[in-house]
Design a protein around this motif. Structure first.
Motif, mmCIF file in Angstrom:
data_model
loop_
_atom_site.group_PDB
_atom_site.id
_atom_site.type_symbol
_atom_site.label_atom_id
_atom_site.label_comp_id
_atom_site.label_asym_id
_atom_site.label_seq_id
_atom_site.Cartn_x
_atom_site.Cartn_y
_atom_site.Cartn_z
ATOM 1 N N SER A 29 -46.253 29.923 -31.341
ATOM 2 C CA SER A 29 -45.491 28.928 -30.574
ATOM 3 C C SER A 29 -46.360 27.748 -30.146
ATOM 4 C CB SER A 29 -44.844 29.576 -29.343
ATOM 5 O OG SER A 29 -45.818 30.158 -28.491
ATOM 6 N N MET A 30 -47.658 27.992 -29.908
ATOM 7 C CA MET A 30 -48.533 26.902 -29.518
ATOM 8 C C MET A 30 -48.695 25.915 -30.677
ATOM 9 S SD MET A 30 -52.381 26.929 -27.871
ATOM 10 C CE MET A 30 -53.171 27.589 -29.334
ATOM 11 N N ARG A 31 -48.825 26.432 -31.882
ATOM 12 C CA ARG A 31 -48.947 25.574 -33.065
ATOM 13 C C ARG A 31 -47.634 24.814 -33.299
ATOM 14 N NH1 ARG A 31 -51.035 27.684 -38.988
ATOM 15 N NH2 ARG A 31 -50.937 25.683 -40.118
ATOM 16 N N PHE A 32 -46.503 25.493 -33.068
ATOM 17 C CA PHE A 32 -45.208 24.833 -33.219
ATOM 18 C C PHE A 32 -45.099 23.654 -32.264
ATOM 19 C CE2 PHE A 32 -40.752 24.175 -32.207
ATOM 20 C CZ PHE A 32 -40.171 24.124 -33.459
ATOM 21 N N ARG A 33 -45.450 23.874 -30.987
ATOM 22 C CA ARG A 33 -45.385 22.787 -29.992
ATOM 23 C C ARG A 33 -46.316 21.649 -30.371
ATOM 24 N NH1 ARG A 33 -45.709 27.221 -26.430
ATOM 25 N NH2 ARG A 33 -47.886 26.690 -25.950
ATOM 26 N N ARG A 34 -47.505 21.982 -30.816
ATOM 27 C CA ARG A 34 -48.477 20.939 -31.163
ATOM 28 C C ARG A 34 -48.002 20.123 -32.362
ATOM 29 N NH1 ARG A 34 -50.830 16.772 -30.679
ATOM 30 N NH2 ARG A 34 -52.937 16.436 -31.470
ATOM 31 N N ASN A 35 -47.387 20.782 -33.335
ATOM 32 C CA ASN A 35 -46.882 20.046 -34.487
ATOM 33 C C ASN A 35 -45.732 19.126 -34.107
ATOM 34 O OD1 ASN A 35 -48.630 20.803 -36.548
ATOM 35 N ND2 ASN A 35 -47.470 22.642 -37.071
ATOM 36 N N ILE A 36 -44.852 19.579 -33.226
ATOM 37 C CA ILE A 36 -43.778 18.708 -32.735
ATOM 38 C C ILE A 36 -44.384 17.506 -32.015
ATOM 39 C CG2 ILE A 36 -41.854 18.504 -31.129
ATOM 40 C CD1 ILE A 36 -41.021 20.042 -33.519
ATOM 41 N N GLU A 37 -45.420 17.758 -31.235
ATOM 42 C CA GLU A 37 -46.099 16.674 -30.511
ATOM 43 C C GLU A 37 -46.718 15.683 -31.498
ATOM 44 O OE1 GLU A 37 -49.746 16.115 -27.266
ATOM 45 O OE2 GLU A 37 -48.805 18.074 -27.559
ATOM 46 N N ARG A 38 -47.365 16.182 -32.546
ATOM 47 C CA ARG A 38 -47.975 15.294 -33.536
ATOM 48 C C ARG A 38 -46.924 14.491 -34.294
ATOM 49 N NH1 ARG A 38 -52.758 18.632 -36.543
ATOM 50 N NH2 ARG A 38 -51.121 20.176 -36.920
ATOM 51 N N ILE A 39 -45.788 15.122 -34.573
ATOM 52 C CA ILE A 39 -44.691 14.394 -35.210
ATOM 53 C C ILE A 39 -44.205 13.290 -34.280
ATOM 54 C CG2 ILE A 39 -42.301 14.599 -36.006
ATOM 55 C CD1 ILE A 39 -43.082 17.479 -36.937
ATOM 56 N N GLY A 40 -44.142 13.575 -32.983
ATOM 57 C CA GLY A 40 -43.768 12.553 -32.003
ATOM 58 C C GLY A 40 -44.728 11.380 -32.000
ATOM 59 N N GLU A 41 -46.005 11.672 -32.155
ATOM 60 C CA GLU A 41 -47.005 10.602 -32.209
ATOM 61 C C GLU A 41 -46.788 9.706 -33.428
ATOM 62 O OE1 GLU A 41 -50.611 12.816 -32.126
ATOM 63 O OE2 GLU A 41 -50.625 13.050 -29.943
ATOM 64 N N ILE A 42 -46.503 10.327 -34.567
ATOM 65 C CA ILE A 42 -46.280 9.546 -35.790
ATOM 66 C C ILE A 42 -45.013 8.705 -35.663
ATOM 67 C CG2 ILE A 42 -45.770 9.710 -38.260
ATOM 68 C CD1 ILE A 42 -47.545 12.235 -38.293
ATOM 69 N N LEU A 43 -43.950 9.299 -35.153
ATOM 70 C CA LEU A 43 -42.709 8.560 -34.954
ATOM 71 C C LEU A 43 -42.912 7.413 -33.967
ATOM 72 C CD1 LEU A 43 -40.273 11.606 -34.781
ATOM 73 C CD2 LEU A 43 -40.287 9.862 -36.569
ATOM 74 N N GLY A 44 -43.690 7.668 -32.927
ATOM 75 C CA GLY A 44 -43.981 6.627 -31.942
ATOM 76 C C GLY A 44 -44.774 5.480 -32.535
ATOM 77 N N TYR A 45 -45.737 5.808 -33.391
ATOM 78 C CA TYR A 45 -46.528 4.766 -34.044
ATOM 79 C C TYR A 45 -45.645 3.880 -34.916
ATOM 80 C CZ TYR A 45 -49.714 2.563 -37.345
ATOM 81 O OH TYR A 45 -50.360 1.651 -38.134
ATOM 82 N N GLU A 46 -44.776 4.512 -35.698
ATOM 83 C CA GLU A 46 -43.887 3.730 -36.560
ATOM 84 C C GLU A 46 -42.915 2.896 -35.729
ATOM 85 O OE1 GLU A 46 -44.114 3.333 -39.801
ATOM 86 O OE2 GLU A 46 -45.839 4.673 -39.889
#
Length: 219
Positions: A29-46
């Motif tokens: 679950s920690m990896r799942f949360r971190r991946n969602i967070e990283r996806i959020g960072e990429i979406l935010g950058y775009e």
């Protein structure tokens, strides 16, 4: 509505999307949360590329550097509880943003295959004339996104609206496209073709809230 489907261009984002879908990797679950967070960072950058920018000078130890900085007053609103990791990823990039949180959930009354969206808790600053970023990791039917925006209307009329999701169903994308104006942007990491009779995305990834924070108590 302007739709930005980032999966159409191969990038490292596809790795994170693959991992949050993988039922074996989902056990962490920690990896799942971190991946969602990283996806959020990429979406935010775009997303940041569509904001308004102005000239800005920075004093360095050796002189003056000319640059540009965005001038948007941002309010970042996420739907609890599944939206928290996505919210954190966006906040990593828009660290000066004001924050809003709302609880919106499906309420099944008589038929398990039909439901209505219930909004209860809401904490929000004024959104009048500001840039509203509305984040929900799973855009299934689109009803939660629309219900959330309706609940925010008493807090003002935003200057611009950006919707952010991790995975959506085409039916949900079409639904929000009709509900929001043509100037609204949707930033999404992947769009799946199918929504089943219970309103779940296929292949999707399952329940994002449960995968991030554990199974909720059923009442």
């Amino acid at each position: 509505m302007q739709i930005h489907n980032l999966s159409e261009t191969p990038s490292i984002l596809n790795t994170f999307i693959s991992e949050i879908r993988d039922k074996v990797i989902q056990n962490d679950s920690m990896r799942f949360r971190r991946n969602i967070e990283r996806i959020g960072e990429i979406l935010g950058y775009e997303l940041s590329k569509s904001l308004s920018f102005e000239a800005h000078n920075v004093s360095t130890p050796l002189g003056i550097a000319n640059t540009t900085m965005h001038k948007n007053d941002i309010v970042l609103c996420s739907i609890l509880r599944a939206g928290v990791p996505l919210h954190n990823g966006l906040l990593n990039y828009f660290d000066a943003a004001e924050n809003a949180f709302i609880s919106a959930y499906r309420q099944h009354k008589h038929n398990p295959e039909s439901f209505e969206i219930v909004v209860e808790y809401l904490a929000c600053p004024s959104i009048e004339g500001k840039t509203l970023i509305l984040a929900d990791p799973m855009l299934a039917t689109g009803q939660s996104m629309v219900a959330t925006f309706e609940a925010l209307k008493p807090f003002g009329t935003p200057k611009e609206i950006h919707l952010v999701s991790v995975i959506g169903a085409q039916k949900g994308v079409d639904y929000v496209a009709k509900a929001f104006n043509a100037e609204t942007h949707l930033w999404i990491a992947a769009i799946d073709d199918t929504l089943n009779d219970k309103g779940y995305i296929i292949p999707g990834l399952g329940d994002a809230g449960d995968l991030a924070f554990g199974i909720k108590l059923q009442q």
